[in-house]
Enzyme design. Structure first.
Site, PDB file in Angstrom:
ATOM      1  N   GLU A   1      36.223   5.140   2.769  1.00 14.36           N
ATOM      2  CA  GLU A   1      35.248   6.111   2.306  1.00 14.36           C
ATOM      3  C   GLU A   1      35.654   7.503   2.751  1.00 14.36           C
ATOM      4  O   GLU A   1      36.188   7.686   3.838  1.00 14.36           O
ATOM      5  CB  GLU A   1      33.873   5.759   2.880  1.00 14.36           C
ATOM      6  CG  GLU A   1      33.384   4.443   2.307  1.00 14.36           C
ATOM      7  CD  GLU A   1      32.082   3.928   2.909  1.00 14.36           C
ATOM      8  OE1 GLU A   1      31.367   3.211   2.209  1.00 14.36           O
ATOM      9  OE2 GLU A   1      31.782   4.247   4.064  1.00 14.36           O
TER      10      GLU A   1
ATOM     11  N   CYS B   1      35.214  14.976   5.066  1.00 12.94           N
ATOM     12  CA  CYS B   1      35.409  14.058   6.195  1.00 12.94           C
ATOM     13  C   CYS B   1      36.334  12.936   5.728  1.00 12.94           C
ATOM     14  O   CYS B   1      35.988  12.149   4.847  1.00 12.94           O
ATOM     15  CB  CYS B   1      34.040  13.522   6.614  1.00 12.94           C
ATOM     16  SG  CYS B   1      34.110  12.420   8.005  1.00 12.94           S
TER      17      CYS B   1
ATOM     18  N   CYS C   1      38.579  -0.016  11.998  1.00 10.72           N
ATOM     19  CA  CYS C   1      38.815   0.663  13.269  1.00 10.72           C
ATOM     20  C   CYS C   1      38.952  -0.376  14.367  1.00 10.72           C
ATOM     21  O   CYS C   1      38.337  -1.445  14.295  1.00 10.72           O
ATOM     22  CB  CYS C   1      37.631   1.586  13.584  1.00 10.72           C
ATOM     23  SG  CYS C   1      37.949   2.736  14.938  1.00 10.72           S
TER      24      CYS C   1
ATOM     25  N   CYS D   1      33.336   0.935  19.245  1.00  9.35           N
ATOM     26  CA  CYS D   1      32.269   1.688  19.925  1.00  9.35           C
ATOM     27  C   CYS D   1      30.947   1.025  19.536  1.00  9.35           C
ATOM     28  O   CYS D   1      30.705   0.757  18.350  1.00  9.35           O
ATOM     29  CB  CYS D   1      32.297   3.154  19.513  1.00  9.35           C
ATOM     30  SG  CYS D   1      33.866   3.960  19.933  1.00  9.35           S
TER      31      CYS D   1
ATOM     32  N   CYS E   1      28.583   2.518  16.731  1.00  2.75           N
ATOM     33  CA  CYS E   1      29.201   2.952  15.469  1.00  2.75           C
ATOM     34  C   CYS E   1      29.306   1.792  14.493  1.00  2.75           C
ATOM     35  O   CYS E   1      29.779   0.712  14.844  1.00  2.75           O
ATOM     36  CB  CYS E   1      30.592   3.525  15.751  1.00  2.75           C
ATOM     37  SG  CYS E   1      31.471   4.033  14.256  1.00  2.75           S
TER      38      CYS E   1
ATOM     39  N   HIS F   1      30.265  11.218  24.513  1.00  2.00           N
ATOM     40  CA  HIS F   1      29.121  10.288  24.458  1.00  2.00           C
ATOM     41  C   HIS F   1      28.580   9.762  25.784  1.00  2.00           C
ATOM     42  O   HIS F   1      27.524   9.132  25.806  1.00  2.00           O
ATOM     43  CB  HIS F   1      29.410   9.080  23.555  1.00  2.00           C
ATOM     44  CG  HIS F   1      29.919   9.451  22.197  1.00  2.00           C
ATOM     45  ND1 HIS F   1      29.434  10.518  21.489  1.00  2.00           N
ATOM     46  CD2 HIS F   1      30.880   8.907  21.419  1.00  2.00           C
ATOM     47  CE1 HIS F   1      30.073  10.607  20.328  1.00  2.00           C
ATOM     48  NE2 HIS F   1      30.954   9.649  20.260  1.00  2.00           N
TER      49      HIS F   1
ATOM     50  N   CYS G   1      27.515  10.320  10.107  1.00  2.00           N
ATOM     51  CA  CYS G   1      28.467   9.902  11.148  1.00  2.00           C
ATOM     52  C   CYS G   1      28.197   8.472  11.572  1.00  2.00           C
ATOM     53  O   CYS G   1      27.071   8.118  11.888  1.00  2.00           O
ATOM     54  CB  CYS G   1      28.326  10.737  12.408  1.00  2.00           C
ATOM     55  SG  CYS G   1      28.563  12.462  12.188  1.00  2.00           S
TER      56      CYS G   1
END
Ligand code: SAH
Length: 357
Positions: A94, A107, A114, A118, A121, A225, A343
Site C-alpha cells: 500500500e 507515504c 515487516c 512492533c 502496529c 515510542h 499510521c
C-alpha cells in the site's frame, strides 16, 4: 499481460547508461529517456518523441516502462488516498497520499510486510514476504503522479511534494534498494525531490543510520515510542538488539542533522502505557544534545489490538512538557482513518486480497 522484459525504471542514471550499452545503444539516450520517464511520465517508448523511431523500437524490444497494477484505490473523506498496488509476482503493498494545504506527502512502502513485530502496529502482525526492489519503490511515486495528473507540472502545482518512507516495512532492512530509489527520487533532472523533502523513518537499525546521513542526507525520523529499555523491548522488539543508549548516540552523531534540520522522534501515545508526565520528562532528558523535534502520534486502532488511544488532555499535557523544555512537539493529525490508511494501519487490504487471490 505482464511484460517479461525488464522494467527500465528504477536504475540510477549510470546504471541506465550501462544497460543501454549492453544492447549497443548510445549513452546519450539516457537524457531523453530520463526526461520522458521521470518528467513527462511516459509509459511507452513511442511516447518519447525526443528519441528516434528506430531507437524507440530497439528499446521496446528489450525493456518496458512499468507500472504496478492498481488493485484498489480508496479516497478518504479528508482527501487522503490509499492505493493497493500489485506487482507481477502477485505481492501487494500500500502507498498513501496525504494532501495538505499547499503540499502533500506520499507515504511509501519499502517491504512487503515487516519483520519488526512492533506490538501496536498492524503491519507488524504481517509476516515479511520480501523486500521491494528499487523499481517497485520508485513505482509508487510514478503511480501517484499518474493518479494525481501531475506529470509535467511545476512543484507549486503538485500535491505530491514530499516523500516519507513510512509505509509498510523497515527501510533500513532494505538499505541498498531504498538507497537506489532515493537517489533516483533526488535526481534534479527527473523526479527532483530534494533531500529536505524526503524523510526516512526507522525503528532504529543503528549500524545503518550513519550511512543514511552520509550517503543520502535525507531527513531522519526515529520511531522511539518508549523512554525505558524495558518497555521499548516490548513495544519495539528491535530495541533488544539496539537499545536506547546506542540508538540515541547514533542520533547525536547523525551527519545530516543540524539546528535547522532536526531529527524527528515519533512517539505513538498509548493510554496508560507510555504517556505519563514522567515519561515526557524522561524523553526530554534523553533528547539532550540531539537536534531533535518530537512528533506525537495518537495511536490508531486496528481490530484486535491490545491498546487504547491516549486522551486528548493526556497528549496535550505530554506535549506541553516537551514544548516547555524547548523542543517542538507537534501532535500528528490522524489522516485517512476511514480507509485504514493512517499510521500503523496498513495491512488489512493487502492481506485480504492475498487470501482471495
Ligand atoms: N519501520 C519504520 C517505518 C514505519 S513508519 C519505522 O518503524 O519507523 C510508521 C510509523 O507509524 C512508525 O513510527 C510506527 O511506529 C508508527 N505506527 C505504527 N503503528 C501505529 C499505530 N497503530 N498508530 C499510530 N502510529 C503507528
Amino acid at each position: 499481460m505482464p511484460s517479461f522484459k525488464p522494467d527500465i525504471t528504477g536504475f540510477r542514471r549510470q546504471d541506465l547508461a550501462n544497460k543501454l550499452a549492453e544492447i549497443n545503444l548510445d549513452p546519450s539516450l539516457v537524457k531523453p529517456l530520463w526526461n520522458g520517464i521521470y518528467i513527462k511520465g511516459a509509459t511507452g517508448f513511442s511516447q518519447i518523441s525526443a528519441i528516434s523511431r528506430k531507437h524507440q523500437l530497439q528499446l521496446a524490444d528489450h525493456f518496458h516502462i512499468g507500472r504496478p497494477t492498481i488493485n484498489r484505490e480508496l479516497v478518504s473523506t479528508d482527501g487522503t488516498r490509499k492505493w493497493l498496488l500489485q506487482f507481477p509476482d502477485g505481492h501487494r503493498i500500500e502507498s498513501v497520499m496525504i494532501p495538505e494545504q499547499d503540499r502533500g506527502a506520499l507515504c511509501v512502502s519499502s517491504q512487503v510486510g515487516c519483520t519488526l513485530s512492533c506490538t501496536f502496529c498492524h503491519t507488524g502482525t504481517m509476516k515479511l514476504a520480501r523486500n521491494l526492489t528499487a523499481t517497485e519503490i520508485v513505482a509508487q511515486i510514478l503511480n501517484a503522479r499518474d493518479g494525481l495528473f501531475e506529470w509535467g507540472k511545476t512543484r507549486s502545482d503538485c500535491v505530491c511534494t514530499n516523500i516519507v518512507l513510512m509505509g509498510m516495512g523497515e527501510p533500513l532492512f532494505n538499505f541498498e534498494n531504498v538507497s537506489t530509489a532515493i537517489q533516483i527520487m533526488m535526481d534534479g533532472d527527473g523526479l527532483g525531490f530534494s533531500r529536505r523533502r524526503i524523510m526516512l523513518s526507522t525503528a532504529g537499525v543503528v549500524p545503518m543510520i550513519k550511512r543514511v546521513g552520509i550517503e543520502l542526507g535525507v531527513n531522519l525520523a526515529i520511531s522511539l515510542h518508549a523512554v525505558r529499555d524495558e518497555l521499548r523491548d516490548e513495544l519495539v522488539p528491535l530495541n533488544r538488539k539496539y537499545p536506547l543508549q546506542e540508538l540515541l548516540q547514533a542520533c547525536r552523531d547523525y551527519p545530516a542533522a543540524s539546528n535547522a534540520r532536526r531529527i524527528t522522534f515519533e512517539y505513538v501515545t498509548l493510554n496508560d502505557v507510555n504517556d505519563s508526565d514522567a515519561d515526557a520528562r524522561e524523553l526530554v532528558r534523553l533528547l539532550r544534545g540531539i537536534h531533535a523535534k518530537v512528533n506525537l502520534i495518537p495511536w490508531n486502532p486496528w481490530p484486535g489490538a491490545p491498546y487504547q488511544t491516549s486522551t486528548r488532555d493526556r497528549i496535550q499535557s505530554f506535549a506541553k512538557i516537551i514544548n516547555d523544555a524547548g523542543y517542538s512537539s507537534a501532535i500528528r493529525a490522524t489522516r485517512g482513518e476511514d480507509i485504514m490508511a493512517a499510521c500503523g494501519q496498513l495491512k488489512s487490504d493487502s492481506e485480504l486480497s492475498t487470501i482471495t487471490r
